[in-house]
Design a protein around this motif. Structure first.
Motif, mmCIF file in Angstrom:
data_model
loop_
_atom_site.group_PDB
_atom_site.id
_atom_site.type_symbol
_atom_site.label_atom_id
_atom_site.label_comp_id
_atom_site.label_asym_id
_atom_site.label_seq_id
_atom_site.Cartn_x
_atom_site.Cartn_y
_atom_site.Cartn_z
ATOM 1 N N LYS A 184 45.022 34.219 24.306
ATOM 2 C CA LYS A 184 44.004 33.393 24.986
ATOM 3 C C LYS A 184 42.674 34.138 25.107
ATOM 4 O O LYS A 184 41.612 33.583 24.821
ATOM 5 C CB LYS A 184 44.513 32.983 26.375
ATOM 6 C CG LYS A 184 43.551 32.086 27.133
ATOM 7 C CD LYS A 184 44.140 31.621 28.463
ATOM 8 C CE LYS A 184 43.109 30.799 29.235
ATOM 9 N NZ LYS A 184 43.665 30.267 30.501
ATOM 10 N N THR A 185 42.755 35.385 25.531
ATOM 11 C CA THR A 185 41.539 36.204 25.636
ATOM 12 C C THR A 185 40.827 36.282 24.284
ATOM 13 O O THR A 185 39.620 36.055 24.184
ATOM 14 C CB THR A 185 41.915 37.623 26.123
ATOM 15 O OG1 THR A 185 42.574 37.512 27.377
ATOM 16 C CG2 THR A 185 40.683 38.501 26.279
ATOM 17 N N ALA A 186 41.609 36.573 23.242
ATOM 18 C CA ALA A 186 41.025 36.700 21.901
ATOM 19 C C ALA A 186 40.463 35.368 21.412
ATOM 20 O O ALA A 186 39.450 35.325 20.699
ATOM 21 C CB ALA A 186 42.079 37.232 20.929
ATOM 22 N N ASN B 182 34.823 27.193 30.470
ATOM 23 C CA ASN B 182 34.558 28.429 29.730
ATOM 24 C C ASN B 182 34.536 28.194 28.223
ATOM 25 O O ASN B 182 33.790 28.860 27.498
ATOM 26 C CB ASN B 182 35.601 29.495 30.098
ATOM 27 C CG ASN B 182 35.177 30.285 31.330
ATOM 28 O OD1 ASN B 182 33.999 30.606 31.495
ATOM 29 N ND2 ASN B 182 36.133 30.591 32.200
ATOM 30 N N PHE C 249 39.099 32.782 23.168
ATOM 31 C CA PHE C 249 37.782 32.503 23.744
ATOM 32 C C PHE C 249 36.731 33.447 23.152
ATOM 33 O O PHE C 249 35.600 33.032 22.897
ATOM 34 C CB PHE C 249 37.819 32.647 25.276
ATOM 35 C CG PHE C 249 38.378 31.450 25.988
ATOM 36 C CD1 PHE C 249 39.737 31.245 26.092
ATOM 37 C CD2 PHE C 249 37.534 30.505 26.566
ATOM 38 C CE1 PHE C 249 40.264 30.143 26.758
ATOM 39 C CE2 PHE C 249 38.038 29.396 27.241
ATOM 40 C CZ PHE C 249 39.404 29.210 27.330
ATOM 41 N N ASP C 250 37.110 34.692 22.962
ATOM 42 C CA ASP C 250 36.172 35.645 22.360
ATOM 43 C C ASP C 250 35.792 35.203 20.943
ATOM 44 O O ASP C 250 34.624 35.271 20.553
ATOM 45 C CB ASP C 250 36.806 37.045 22.305
ATOM 46 C CG ASP C 250 36.844 37.729 23.671
ATOM 47 O OD1 ASP C 250 36.330 37.158 24.647
ATOM 48 O OD2 ASP C 250 37.393 38.840 23.751
ATOM 49 N N TYR D 131 33.409 32.366 20.803
ATOM 50 C CA TYR D 131 32.052 32.829 21.129
ATOM 51 C C TYR D 131 31.367 33.506 19.945
ATOM 52 O O TYR D 131 30.182 33.280 19.684
ATOM 53 C CB TYR D 131 32.114 33.784 22.320
ATOM 54 C CG TYR D 131 30.788 34.396 22.691
ATOM 55 C CD1 TYR D 131 29.837 33.667 23.403
ATOM 56 C CD2 TYR D 131 30.477 35.704 22.322
ATOM 57 C CE1 TYR D 131 28.616 34.221 23.742
ATOM 58 C CE2 TYR D 131 29.252 36.262 22.658
ATOM 59 C CZ TYR D 131 28.319 35.522 23.367
ATOM 60 O OH TYR D 131 27.107 36.065 23.695
ATOM 61 N N VAL D 132 32.103 34.344 19.226
ATOM 62 C CA VAL D 132 31.436 35.148 18.181
ATOM 63 C C VAL D 132 31.381 34.446 16.819
ATOM 64 O O VAL D 132 30.604 34.838 15.958
ATOM 65 C CB VAL D 132 32.097 36.544 18.007
ATOM 66 C CG1 VAL D 132 31.928 37.377 19.262
ATOM 67 C CG2 VAL D 132 33.559 36.425 17.616
#
Lengths: 283, 283, 283
Positions: B258-260, B37, B262-263, B266-267
């Motif tokens: 962790k969620t933030a 991911n 990867f986000d 991406y951005v």
């Protein structure tokens, strides 16, 4: 003995977070990542290693060894026995998670072999797995319990092998064969995720690395783990640093619960865990 | 050379996202999903394949090959050597992540074997792993560094094997043996997750697939990776499309971080990554 | 036949959630955890087991068997064939996900071997994988489709092996060789995560465990799966219990989408899935 559990939570969780003991896993492919992150969030240091050439070396320097047969094959069982014996020799406690014992012959027999060749400190299982290993009737579907009388299975399993049995479900039971406590923490969301059993075993390993009374360590681990589930489900008051006393938001689904659960494990300290713990003697 | 790093960020990240090079991994079971991911979020295309029968074929058509020994066994090391040689033949850069080198003989020796038989472009390691492989003293507990002098280990490792050493920690150091840069991006939350080292190696592979100066590629990768950690921790201004300039919310715990993270990977684009990068010569 | 699909959604999803059939997987290391959580969120019970000594026993008591070659090796293919034959004997439907067929000889040949020795009910693939297995031209890069004409590949694959082909992409096509439907659900965010193909195969397995018309089951699975993606992307109205009708928030990046996606899979019921389904005959 519930008092010992509260004292363990109040004193040993912070000790663990200071010492960061190594928790060596030979575990399944499905939940390895979750178990590693769970150990980190709890406050210890995970390592996953299964090569027969290194497991003895790794186990001997660890604070606890967790053996989980979730995706077992014969070479892995072989490596588990090697690691278990090295842990025994070094005085490192061994936690066994007999995932799916009773579902296939291979699973049941592999667990019995490990229990025969390795001195296991704690078996963390569901009611059906515990019943099967204790020689009672228990129905297992895949890796989930269908039936099994938890307190009786815990006591019988503990007696049969001379170990601590930590049997989890809606209510958890921890028995050393003579005394049994029940732990009424936890939340239904935990059952909607894969690996909540595996992670409970890993957290049990973390506590066994800092509390040498494994009965107390296991009960403390499950109370802490269940209490974090309640925090994550938004069911109990929880004061997070800087944010004041508040409930966490109710999860929208299992994955937002999962995020909150790991976060709650991380932020929950021993004092608040002891307040939330619902541990009592089981008749 | 910090200028080259900024230019790489500004020009090569968008190029990567256009070309989506294949990043072939032989990596560990614990963080495989995270690495896949992470590569997708960075802008390349991950593939995990370890069968001796196909690794050469897959490596030869890839943009980079990442070898990570986190859950090594002898057959996997064998497959890594086969894949590495095929990558060498095809001119595909090889990144080695020597997870836990120094913790067991098997890990140290396997890394030395790979470094002997395969031309490795970049070793991405922590300070202790780098020190061990450079022949210096370094203490490794499980898969975590306990000690090790990062800039010295980076330089010594780079010189010993004629490669780029990317040594990560609170401050990251990248050295080719002659010149060394330090990268002061990142956030403490990154250390509370399993796999942040592995993922740094994967991102390094992504940059090596589009920037043939591997020293520059490695430094750019670590600056980008660390800057995303700062965005995810809510520490830096970050203007997301449609949402105006704002800080991201402070994480509640490691899993919301962790969620933030990867986000943010991406951005984050090359322009903003270059603004956030703190890369300088190391004396 | 679109009517059958809607009826399947309305009636069989709730049935599945009641019965919780066991979905046995032999799948890849990268997305095993995601597939297990996806099956749980859908409403069935996942088990991952690959030991040759137990796969036949496990497959025979399952509601469906999912074979996914994402990180194949020869022993795993061997175990897949053993499991597949046991499933055939017990009347358990077999779903094959030929990850990366066409990318290496090993992948293509392993799929053809499985299709030769096991009676497969459904192949869930991308357009290039389906084209390769159908004997058409198809370009595969790593595990991603580069080219391939989806409806034609679906029909050809279904005819060649006498099975249901479920070919996913921006538009999904399900064919039994005679009739073909297209499903226009889904969201671009799904392509930014690893394992969305694997999880689609697992969900297809869940539906095949409760709907014996595998053509209908596959189309219903993909409509449900895509509709959940639309909910998670914040694109459609979705009334969640207690929260009133509302859109879910727009994801900040791939990992916040992932969280929302699993949550949406869990909360989406058959009635709303049928309303959101966009299934039609393909000319």
């Amino acid at each position: 003995m519930p008092d010992n559990v509260l004292r363990c939570l109040q004193e040993k969780l912070s000790l663990m977070r200071e010492r960061r003991p190594l928790i060596h896993h030979l575990t399944n492919f499905v939940t390895m990542n979750d178990c590693a992150n769970m150990v980190l969030a709890t406050g210890a240091s995970p390592v996953m290693a299964h090569a027969p050439d290194e497991v003895a070396e790794m186990a001997a320097v660890s604070g606890a060894l967790v053996l989980n047969i979730g995706t077992l094959t014969l070479p892995w069982i072989e490596a588990m026995v090697v690691a278990g014996k090295a842990a025994n020799k070094a005085g490192v406690p061994v936690i066994l998670d007999p995932v799916g014992a009773g579902a296939t012959k291979l699973r049941t027999e592999s667990c019995l072999r490990i229990l025969d060749e390795v001195k296991v400190a704690v078996v963390r299982a569901n009611a059906a797995e515990a019943a099967v290993l204790a020689g009672q009737a228990g129905e297992v579907k895949g890796v989930d319990a269908v039936s099994g009388d938890a307190p009786s299975a815990a006591q019988a399993l503990a007696r049969r092998f001379g170990l601590v049995a930590a049997v989890t479900g809606v209510i958890d039971y921890v028995s050393d064969g003579l005394k049994t406590v029940k732990i009424e923490n936890g939340d239904a969301w935990m059952g909607r995720l894969t690996g909540t059993g595996c992670m409970a075993s890993s957290v049990t390993g973390c506590f066994c690395a800092v509390e040498e009374d494994f009965f107390t360590a296991s009960a403390a681990a499950l109370a802490y783990y269940g209490a974090a589930g309640e925090v994550a489900a938004g069911r109990v008051e929880f004061s997070q640093e800087k944010s004041g006393t508040e409930h966490w938001p109710v999860p929208r689904g299992p994955m937002s619960f999962k995020t909150a659960f790991f976060d709650a494990i991380y932020v929950l300290d021993g004092r608040r865990a002891a307040e939330l713990a619902r541990v009592s003697r089981s008749s």
